[in-house]
Design a protein around this motif. Structure first.
Motif, PDB file in Angstrom:
ATOM      1  N   HIS A 424      -3.260 -31.803  50.810  1.00  0.00           N
ATOM      2  CA  HIS A 424      -4.124 -31.713  49.629  1.00  0.00           C
ATOM      3  C   HIS A 424      -3.661 -32.788  48.652  1.00  0.00           C
ATOM      4  O   HIS A 424      -2.561 -32.698  48.100  1.00  0.00           O
ATOM      5  CB  HIS A 424      -4.018 -30.323  48.992  1.00  0.00           C
ATOM      6  N   ASP A 429      -4.238 -42.169  46.342  1.00  0.00           N
ATOM      7  CA  ASP A 429      -5.030 -42.107  47.570  1.00  0.00           C
ATOM      8  C   ASP A 429      -4.152 -42.458  48.759  1.00  0.00           C
ATOM      9  O   ASP A 429      -3.150 -43.166  48.633  1.00  0.00           O
ATOM     10  CB  ASP A 429      -6.249 -43.031  47.501  1.00  0.00           C
ATOM     11  N   THR A 439      -8.949 -41.757  57.926  1.00  0.00           N
ATOM     12  CA  THR A 439      -9.669 -41.134  56.820  1.00  0.00           C
ATOM     13  C   THR A 439      -8.982 -41.540  55.522  1.00  0.00           C
ATOM     14  O   THR A 439      -7.757 -41.482  55.424  1.00  0.00           O
ATOM     15  CB  THR A 439      -9.666 -39.599  56.927  1.00  0.00           C
ATOM     16  N   LEU A 441      -8.250 -40.514  51.867  1.00  0.00           N
ATOM     17  CA  LEU A 441      -8.257 -39.311  51.037  1.00  0.00           C
ATOM     18  C   LEU A 441      -7.904 -39.681  49.603  1.00  0.00           C
ATOM     19  O   LEU A 441      -6.968 -40.448  49.356  1.00  0.00           O
ATOM     20  CB  LEU A 441      -7.242 -38.296  51.563  1.00  0.00           C
ATOM     21  N   LYS A 442      -8.659 -39.112  48.664  1.00  0.00           N
ATOM     22  CA  LYS A 442      -8.400 -39.326  47.247  1.00  0.00           C
ATOM     23  C   LYS A 442      -8.074 -37.981  46.591  1.00  0.00           C
ATOM     24  O   LYS A 442      -8.147 -36.937  47.237  1.00  0.00           O
ATOM     25  CB  LYS A 442      -9.608 -39.979  46.585  1.00  0.00           C
ATOM     26  N   ASP A 445      -9.028 -34.261  47.705  1.00  0.00           N
ATOM     27  CA  ASP A 445      -9.418 -34.161  49.116  1.00  0.00           C
ATOM     28  C   ASP A 445      -8.379 -33.372  49.917  1.00  0.00           C
ATOM     29  O   ASP A 445      -7.187 -33.389  49.600  1.00  0.00           O
ATOM     30  CB  ASP A 445      -9.574 -35.549  49.738  1.00  0.00           C
TER      31      ASP A 445
END
Length: 499
Positions: A424, A429, A439, A441-442, A445
């Motif tokens: 999480h 990022d 992928t 993720l920021k 996310d």
């Protein structure tokens, strides 16, 4: 149009409102004059229009009433849809962004028909949920003005557009015309920035045209957009008390551009050679107070500090830094300038300092009594290239860790046979690759890493993410690189009980 926040950042929104006076020619002159100022300062800007479908917006019984506020003025300045399309096209031809404020659902459809770039929600419609739902389905970026709204109302709007997957920004706004300085509440804009760090927050101003203070204060408070009303006076009608003519627009925009230059970037402090030379001219250098032999550790007893600093000479600040030592690479005689490179005595302290600084930047508190692991798969010397800092929060039937990845750092490919984990992202990022599928993720996310799934991650700008998993079992990390796989856990980890 870009899908990231660069779409909104540093954007000037010039609201024409009803200043076209019901004349497309007059509206086109406003656009041309605005375009000249925008081109002068080489900024990103828009001339914004307001769309109203009067056939549905106004109740039939009130269309001929002269005693109802706004309606007579709106109808007197009415323009056909073709006129708005023509003006919108001219805005784009001048290299500006097309933005429209629709007041009703039919006007949203016209925004799509005219292919506007951004849909703007005005403050009076910010809680008009039928309109908000229509806008959320339009597939366009959105800016929401928040005049008159309480924080709980803004929370509802942010949650709604976030849940709908809309790319949006918000504006702090005071719906007073003209607005007085004491009613600006610019600290509230700062609170919005802290509360919604993932959003661009701007300022929608209604101050008097000659008021240059508010916009500059907004820049200082962190506003990344500025909106003001513009127009051209006519022989019969002067501009209202909060709209700027082209000359006033020129002065105001120039001041905002200067304020942005003064504020600079939010990155590390930019190195200024003039500043460095000025500081260097006042710094104290390190000088030999007695003979020093080659190979001898240089201590404070061997030296004294005095100006002027010589080229290549150690400064008193460099020499006095904790965690470093200096060894003489040659003989020195008294009064000679010391010129040496530092040797780090405590690499771990240096690493922890960077990890702590990143957590401070992310505004994440860990407490002092936590266990910290430094994963250094190719040694502490290469930690800043390969590795991660792991803050162990708890490990029961469930496990929680904070993973800190420094800018430019990567963690090598591995998998777990016992543990399933979820990442999480709290700040920054991260690029997460699972079974060769990448992928990005920021913040906010979540990604699941299943048992037996090969994965690795890295971050260009730095990241803090929470790892929530089943119980962590020692030795349950299996690495693809044979060099790392053959290591004992103790060889690739440094565990610290004190933070």
């Amino acid at each position: 149009m870009p899908s990231d926040n660069s779409l909104f950042e540093d954007l000037f929104i010039l609201d024409m409102a009803n200043s076209h006076e019901g004349s497309v020619d007059h509206g086109m002159r406003i656009i041309e004059e605005a375009g000249k100022v925008v081109n002068k300062y080489k900024v990103r800007a828009s001339v914004k229009f307001q769309y109203r479908d009067f056939d549905t917006l106004i109740h039939p019984d009130f269309k001929d009433r002269q005693d109802v506020k706004h309606i007579p003025r709106f109808l007197a300045n009415r323009l056909p849809w073709e006129a708005f399309e023509k003006m919108n096209n001219r805005v784009k031809e001048l290299g500006m962004v097309s933005i429209v404020t629709p007041s009703d659902e039919n006007s949203v459809d016209k925004c799509l028909e005219h292919n506007v770039d951004i849909i703007k929600i005005p403050s009076p419609a910010a809680l008009d949920w039928p309109l908000l739902r229509k806008v959320s389905q339009a597939g366009k970026p959105v800016i929401v003005s928040t005049g008159g709204l309480k924080l709980r109302d803004i929370d509802r709007i942010v949650d709604f557009f976030t849940g709908a997957g809309v790319h949006f920004a918000i504006e702090h706004c005071v719906s007073e015309y003209p607005m007085l300085n004491e009613n600006t509440h610019m600290n509230f804009l700062r609170r919005l920035i802290r509360r919604y760090p993932q959003l661009v927050v701007g300022w929608s101003g209604h101050e008097a045209p000659d008021n240059l203070d508010v916009g500059k204060v907004a820049v200082g408070a962190g506003a990344r957009m500025q909106e003001r009303h513009i127009g051209l006076p006519t022989q019969d009608k002067p501009l209202n008390a909060y709209s700027m003519n082209p000359e006033q627009l020129d002065v105001w925009m120039g001041e905002i551009v200067k304020a942005r230059q003064i504020m600079g970037s939010e990155g590390d402090k930019v190195e200024n050679q003039t500043e460095l030379e000025a500081l260097k001219s006042l710094a104290r250098g390190v000088w030999a107070a007695q003979p020093i032999k080659q190979g001898e550790a240089i201590t404070s007893e061997h030296v004294f500090y005095a100006m002027p600093l010589q080229d290549g000479q150690l400064t008193s600040g460099e020499f006095g830094e904790s965690g470093v030592e200096f060894v003489a690479s040659r003989d020195y005689v008294p009064q000679e300038a010391i010129q040496e490179q530092p040797e780090r005595l405590d690499v771990v302290s240096d690493i922890l300092r960077e990890v702590k600084n990143l957590l401070r930047e992310a505004n994440i508190a860990t407490g002092d009594n936590v266990e910290v692991e430094l994963s250094h798969h190719y040694g502490l010397g290469k930690f800043k290239e390969v590795g991660a800092a792991i803050v162990n929060v708890l490990n029961r039937e469930y496990c929680k860790k904070l993973i800190v990845v420094l800018p430019g750092q990567r963690h090598p490919e591995h998998m777990h046979k016992v543990k399933e984990e979820a990442f999480h992202v709290l700040w920054g990022d991260v690029s997460l690759t699972r079974d060769r599928e990448e992928t990005i993720l920021k913040a906010g996310d979540i990604a699941i890493v299943e048992r037996g799934q090969w994965h690795h991650f890295s971050s260009e700008t730095g990241v803090v993410f929470e790892e929530v998993s089943t119980t962590h079992v020692k030795g349950d990390s299996y690495y693809k690189d044979p060099e790392v796989a053959k290591m004992d856990v103790a060889q690739r980890k440094t565990v610290l009980q004190e933070w």
